[in-house]
Every structure is written in structure tokens, then in C-alpha cells.
Enzyme design. Sequence first.
Site, PDB file in Angstrom:
ATOM      1  N   TRP A 136      -4.836  -2.301   6.816  1.00 55.31           N
ATOM      2  CA  TRP A 136      -3.879  -3.311   6.344  1.00 55.31           C
ATOM      3  C   TRP A 136      -2.471  -3.091   6.881  1.00 55.31           C
ATOM      4  CZ3 TRP A 136      -0.083  -0.514   4.145  1.00 55.31           C
ATOM      5  CH2 TRP A 136      -0.436   0.782   3.734  1.00 55.31           C
ATOM      6  N   ASN A 137      -2.200  -1.946   7.496  1.00 56.16           N
ATOM      7  CA  ASN A 137      -0.785  -1.611   7.717  1.00 56.16           C
ATOM      8  C   ASN A 137      -0.168  -2.329   8.918  1.00 56.16           C
ATOM      9  OD1 ASN A 137      -2.336   0.161   9.382  1.00 56.16           O
ATOM     10  ND2 ASN A 137      -0.515   1.386   9.693  1.00 56.16           N
ATOM     11  N   LYS A 160     -14.607  -6.895  10.033  1.00 47.72           N
ATOM     12  CA  LYS A 160     -14.294  -6.735   8.607  1.00 47.72           C
ATOM     13  C   LYS A 160     -12.828  -6.338   8.473  1.00 47.72           C
ATOM     14  CE  LYS A 160     -14.428  -3.549   5.600  1.00 47.72           C
ATOM     15  NZ  LYS A 160     -13.160  -4.029   4.972  1.00 47.72           N
ATOM     16  N   PRO A 161     -11.986  -7.282   8.051  1.00 47.36           N
ATOM     17  CA  PRO A 161     -10.581  -6.927   7.824  1.00 47.36           C
ATOM     18  C   PRO A 161     -10.447  -6.089   6.561  1.00 47.36           C
ATOM     19  CG  PRO A 161     -10.962  -9.269   7.357  1.00 47.36           C
ATOM     20  CD  PRO A 161     -12.275  -8.699   7.797  1.00 47.36           C
ATOM     21  N   SER A 162      -9.279  -5.532   6.366  1.00 42.98           N
ATOM     22  CA  SER A 162      -9.040  -4.699   5.191  1.00 42.98           C
ATOM     23  C   SER A 162      -9.140  -5.517   3.909  1.00 42.98           C
ATOM     24  CB  SER A 162      -7.646  -4.077   5.271  1.00 42.98           C
ATOM     25  OG  SER A 162      -7.325  -3.471   4.039  1.00 42.98           O
ATOM     26  N   GLY A 211      -8.315   3.321  10.747  1.00 45.27           N
ATOM     27  CA  GLY A 211      -8.114   3.538   9.316  1.00 45.27           C
ATOM     28  C   GLY A 211      -8.055   5.006   8.983  1.00 45.27           C
ATOM     29  N   GLU A 233      -9.761   5.365  15.471  1.00 46.61           N
ATOM     30  CA  GLU A 233      -8.320   5.577  15.528  1.00 46.61           C
ATOM     31  C   GLU A 233      -7.887   5.810  14.089  1.00 46.61           C
ATOM     32  OE1 GLU A 233      -6.870   5.607  18.621  1.00 46.61           O
ATOM     33  OE2 GLU A 233      -8.868   5.174  19.390  1.00 46.61           O
ATOM     34  N   CYS A 267       0.729   4.425  11.518  1.00 45.08           N
ATOM     35  CA  CYS A 267      -0.135   5.568  11.837  1.00 45.08           C
ATOM     36  C   CYS A 267       0.675   6.689  12.478  1.00 45.08           C
ATOM     37  CB  CYS A 267      -1.293   5.150  12.723  1.00 45.08           C
ATOM     38  SG  CYS A 267      -0.794   4.297  14.223  1.00 45.08           S
ATOM     39  N   GLU A 364      -1.512  13.529   5.452  1.00 46.56           N
ATOM     40  CA  GLU A 364      -0.758  12.289   5.674  1.00 46.56           C
ATOM     41  C   GLU A 364      -0.301  11.709   4.327  1.00 46.56           C
ATOM     42  OE1 GLU A 364      -3.042   8.755   6.885  1.00 46.56           O
ATOM     43  OE2 GLU A 364      -1.632   8.516   8.531  1.00 46.56           O
TER      44      GLU A 364
HETATM   45  P1  NAD Z   1      -9.222   2.819   5.332  1.00 41.51           P
HETATM   46  O1  NAD Z   1     -10.022   3.672   6.241  1.00 41.51           O
HETATM   47  O2  NAD Z   1      -9.287   3.023   3.892  1.00 41.51           O
HETATM   48  O3  NAD Z   1      -9.589   1.286   5.584  1.00 41.51           O
HETATM   49  C1  NAD Z   1      -9.659   0.774   6.900  1.00 41.51           C
HETATM   50  C2  NAD Z   1     -10.909  -0.082   6.996  1.00 41.51           C
HETATM   51  O4  NAD Z   1     -12.067   0.752   6.835  1.00 41.51           O
HETATM   52  C3  NAD Z   1     -10.957  -1.124   5.898  1.00 41.51           C
HETATM   53  O5  NAD Z   1     -11.435  -2.324   6.422  1.00 41.51           O
HETATM   54  C4  NAD Z   1     -11.931  -0.503   4.908  1.00 41.51           C
HETATM   55  O6  NAD Z   1     -12.588  -1.415   4.076  1.00 41.51           O
HETATM   56  C5  NAD Z   1     -12.899   0.201   5.827  1.00 41.51           C
HETATM   57  N1  NAD Z   1     -13.681   1.274   5.205  1.00 41.51           N
HETATM   58  C6  NAD Z   1     -13.318   2.074   4.188  1.00 41.51           C
HETATM   59  N2  NAD Z   1     -14.314   2.953   3.911  1.00 41.51           N
HETATM   60  C7  NAD Z   1     -15.297   2.698   4.795  1.00 41.51           C
HETATM   61  C8  NAD Z   1     -16.598   3.269   5.021  1.00 41.51           C
HETATM   62  N3  NAD Z   1     -17.065   4.278   4.299  1.00 41.51           N
HETATM   63  N4  NAD Z   1     -17.359   2.756   6.024  1.00 41.51           N
HETATM   64  C9  NAD Z   1     -16.894   1.738   6.782  1.00 41.51           C
HETATM   65  N5  NAD Z   1     -15.689   1.148   6.601  1.00 41.51           N
HETATM   66  C10 NAD Z   1     -14.899   1.629   5.621  1.00 41.51           C
HETATM   67  O7  NAD Z   1      -7.706   2.909   5.860  1.00 41.51           O
HETATM   68  P2  NAD Z   1      -6.446   2.070   5.349  1.00 41.51           P
HETATM   69  O8  NAD Z   1      -5.943   2.646   4.096  1.00 41.51           O
HETATM   70  O9  NAD Z   1      -6.755   0.611   5.393  1.00 41.51           O
HETATM   71  O10 NAD Z   1      -5.415   2.330   6.530  1.00 41.51           O
HETATM   72  C11 NAD Z   1      -4.496   3.357   6.547  1.00 41.51           C
HETATM   73  C12 NAD Z   1      -4.961   4.456   7.457  1.00 41.51           C
HETATM   74  O11 NAD Z   1      -5.179   3.928   8.769  1.00 41.51           O
HETATM   75  C13 NAD Z   1      -3.941   5.554   7.626  1.00 41.51           C
HETATM   76  O12 NAD Z   1      -4.584   6.792   7.579  1.00 41.51           O
HETATM   77  C14 NAD Z   1      -3.363   5.296   9.013  1.00 41.51           C
HETATM   78  O13 NAD Z   1      -2.830   6.441   9.630  1.00 41.51           O
HETATM   79  C15 NAD Z   1      -4.569   4.786   9.732  1.00 41.51           C
HETATM   80  N6  NAD Z   1      -4.202   4.010  10.918  1.00 41.51           N
HETATM   81  C16 NAD Z   1      -4.423   4.578  12.137  1.00 41.51           C
HETATM   82  C17 NAD Z   1      -4.058   3.887  13.303  1.00 41.51           C
HETATM   83  C18 NAD Z   1      -4.275   4.507  14.666  1.00 41.51           C
HETATM   84  O14 NAD Z   1      -4.141   3.810  15.654  1.00 41.51           O
HETATM   85  N7  NAD Z   1      -4.611   5.780  14.748  1.00 41.51           N
HETATM   86  C19 NAD Z   1      -3.471   2.625  13.203  1.00 41.51           C
HETATM   87  C20 NAD Z   1      -3.257   2.071  11.929  1.00 41.51           C
HETATM   88  C21 NAD Z   1      -3.636   2.785  10.794  1.00 41.51           C
END
Ligand code: NAD
Length: 462
Positions: A136-137, A160-162, A211, A233, A267, A364
Site C-alpha cells: 500500500w505504501n 492482488k493489490p493491498s 511487501g 522486493e 521501503c 524495520e
Molecule cells: P505485506 O507483505 O503485508 O503486504 C503486501 C502484499 O502481500 C499485500 O497485497 C498482502 O495482502 C500480501 N500478502 C500478505 N501476506 C501474504 C502471504 N502470506 N502470501 C501472499 N501474499 C501475502 O506488506 P505491506 O505492509 O503491504 O507493505 C509494507 C512492506 O513492503 C514494508 O516492509 C516495505 O519495506 C515493503 N516494500 C518494499 C519495497 C521494495 O521495493 N523493496 C517497496 C515497497 C514496500
Amino acid sequence: MTTTTDTDIEVHDPATGELVGRVRPADAGDVDEAVGRARVARDGWARTPAADRAGLVRDAAGALRGVAEELARLNETETGRPYDDGLGGVLAAAGTMEQYAELGPVHRGRSLLGSWSATDLMVPEPRGVAAVITPWNDPVAVAAGLIGAALVTGNTVVHKPSERCPHLGRRFAELVASFLPEGVLEIVDGAGPTGAALSGHADVDLVAHVGSIAAGRAIRQAAAGTGAHVLLENGGNDPLVVDADVDPRWAAEQAALGSYANGGQVCVSVERIYCAAAIAEPFLDALAEEAARWVYRPSAAGEKALGPLVDRRHREHVHGHVAAAVADGATVHAGGVVPDGDGAFYPATVLSGLTPAMTITREETFGPVAPVRVVEDFAQGLAEAIDDPHGLAATVLTGSMNNAQQAWRELPVGSVKINGVFGGAPGGAAQPRGTSGTGFGYGPELLDEMTTTKVVHWSPLP
Ligand code: NAD
């Protein structure tokens, strides 16, 4: 801001707490149907001329520009991201899709120098059905990059979006899908369980996840059972090392920008700061002054907009890191207190007195917190910056060429920034290391991730 009920996901405005809307999460059956439609569309899309695929992606990018303001408002309503930042994200998304539309048709293989009478080729081919699972960020830009790169290389996509911005995610993806043949871009709503059903689906050939580390790990395991290619990522714990020879006020501006931009929910936000003792006092004073300029909207002249955090669950996480550090002896120079009132606001915070064992140093935080550890000199700061399992990015501020050189050589991270927390030339792409992920999630190299290579050896009949 989201809460998950038994059936629906509710999204609330993180500034006011007001209900924005509800979505029904896709279950395993819905995911199966979406993957099935993407699979049916797969061969036709893969055989569509690359220039035609690119043309459709370019058209979709143009349409995205046309709704950029609407999407930026929706981004703010669902995640609290200040409007101008969100608008920048949508325009960046359109630009990225246009870049991939240019690069897709010229992404090519090569011919090899074998026997004179034979033909030897290396040919990139689409992987097949790509699951694109995003956070979502920076929701639109991240999704647009992965989806754009997957489409121009001939993959079909299930996105699948957030769950924290499902309306924004669906509005964006449906707009893009409206330019494409049926089944080429499918959308499923939902949280972790829906993502798990998608990333473990036997007919998914590639899972691209941006994520958290925890979700990335689960995806890696799920894909190990299906053989899907995995692109992760994930989160970081980026250090900022401040040398004794830099202007402490400028260093504080950099630290504040790195720690507070997008509420620290980037991130590559600055997550931990190592400042040389010789300038630590003026640096901390200037950083506390900077923190006072990052205020809640509506922002006044001279102030920088700090939106609310994405939701109260996340605020608990951020404040948990701060409170634990304070309980263990850290000093608060600014912020550090959960404000009264609606929403999920959290103030720009400055801490000093960090120790290597504190959770805020090791994990983090992803919030507007600048945690400072005063170190003897650059060498100690660099050594502690290196001693961490994450591997996303790092910044050093130094006038010493030797220190800069040592830093970029020794930091075990994908991106090293010298004398600037953000920035960088277009097209720069790194592979995250350690727990932060695997593979190129950005840049021209993302097209290589989206394809697999076939070698052809073709001999004449004897
Ligand atoms: P998250 O992993 O909780 O969610 C991201 C996506 O993954 C969502 O769509 C979520 O529903 C899905 N998801 C969650 N659990 C899952 C599972 N078990 N199997 C499959 N999909 C699943 O992360 P968030 O809170 O939405 O995002 C923040 C994180 O993303 C931070 O840690 C940030 O550093 C990271 N991020 C990294 C980058 C990069 O380029 N490295 C860029 C943006 C954000």
C-alpha cells in the site's frame, strides 16, 4: 486503514477514521477462476506481436494520466498519503508503463556462433501467468511497474493489490485491463489468505511480491512447491552513516527527509542513523528542528506535509518500537507520543541513545522515526551498519573519498547512496540481498525476470 471482519475487508480513512468502503476478499475458488482465465488468455497474448502489446500498455498509461488526480485523492483517502505525493506516484506509474512499452519490443535474445551450417539462438519467452502482489505504501507505481513489465513481455497477470487500498488497486487495474483482451489482466481482492492462495496456485508461473519480509518468506515457501519463479522486493532496515566532516545541519535535513518522507513508509526510508560523535550534538539539535517542520496536514508555509500512518494497527507497531527503545534508555528529542484525536497520526520523532540490541535498531519500523546512535567515528558507524541481515539500501554522508569508497564496496546491500538519501538516475535497478528479497524488481532488468530463456540449436538434415 483496514479492519478485516469474518467476510469483508473494511477500509477507513486514516485521517478521520471514517468508513471508505468494504470489499469481499476472494477465496481460493475465486483465485482459481481468475488464474484459469489468465491461463486461457496466456497463449494468445504471448503470440501477440510485441509492438501491439506495447501499444496497448502505452494507451493504458495515457489513460492513467487522465485519472491521476482522482487516483491521488483515493490514495490519500485509503492510505493517508499526502495528495501531492500520491499524484507523483501515479504520474511515475504512467511513466514507468510508457518506458516498458518502449523497452518491451526491443527486449531480445541473441544468436550464437556455432557450426556454420547450424543456427543457434537464445530466445526470451514469457513465463506464463504472473501473480503480482503489491503493498500500500506506493501502490500505483509499484503495481504499474510489475504489471507493465509482465504485460509487454507477453505474460498474463493476476493482480492482488493491498487490502489496505483495495478500491485504489481495483480502479487502477480495471483501467489498465480495459485496454487489454479478456483474461490478460485479472484482479483479485483480499489480504494475506488470498495472496497465499494465489502464490501457491499450481498454474501460476511467476510470483512477483513487493511487501513485508514475512509475506515474502511465505511466498518463497509456497512457490517452492509449484516451481514458480519468485521475485521478492521486501522490507529493509536502511542505515544512514554520518561522517564527522559534513555540515551537521545539512546532514540533519538529509536524515529528516530519509526518515519522514511518506511518513517513513518508504521501503528505502532511513531506519537507523549512525552519527560520528564529533558532530553529534549539533546534528541532533538540527534534527529536532527539522522534525518540527514535518507536520500534519494542512501544512503551512515552510512546513512539510506528514500524513497519518496507514492505520492504527501500523501505528501500534511504530510506537511499540519507540516505546521499547525509550524503556531501554533511549532519549526522545522530538515526538514519540501518540497524539489524541481521530485517525492514525504519529509525530516526526527523533531518538538518541540507540543500542545494537534494541528492536528499533534491528527491525524495520516503517514510520516517521529518526533513531540515532552516536558512534566514535565513521569506521564504527559503517561496521555497525554492515552488521545487519537486511540488504535493501544504505546511505553515507561523507566528504572523504576513502570512506565513501570503503562504504560502497563493503555494504552488503543492493543500493548505496553517497551524499543524498534519495535520488538516482532513471533505470537504476538493484537486487535486494539478505532478508530483503531476491531479483530485479525495477528497471530494464525486470524484463529479464519476466521472461525465461530458451536455447535453440537447429542443424540441417544430413
Ligand atoms: P505485506 O507483505 O503485508 O503486504 C503486501 C502484499 O502481500 C499485500 O497485497 C498482502 O495482502 C500480501 N500478502 C500478505 N501476506 C501474504 C502471504 N502470506 N502470501 C501472499 N501474499 C501475502 O506488506 P505491506 O505492509 O503491504 O507493505 C509494507 C512492506 O513492503 C514494508 O516492509 C516495505 O519495506 C515493503 N516494500 C518494499 C519495497 C521494495 O521495493 N523493496 C517497496 C515497497 C514496500
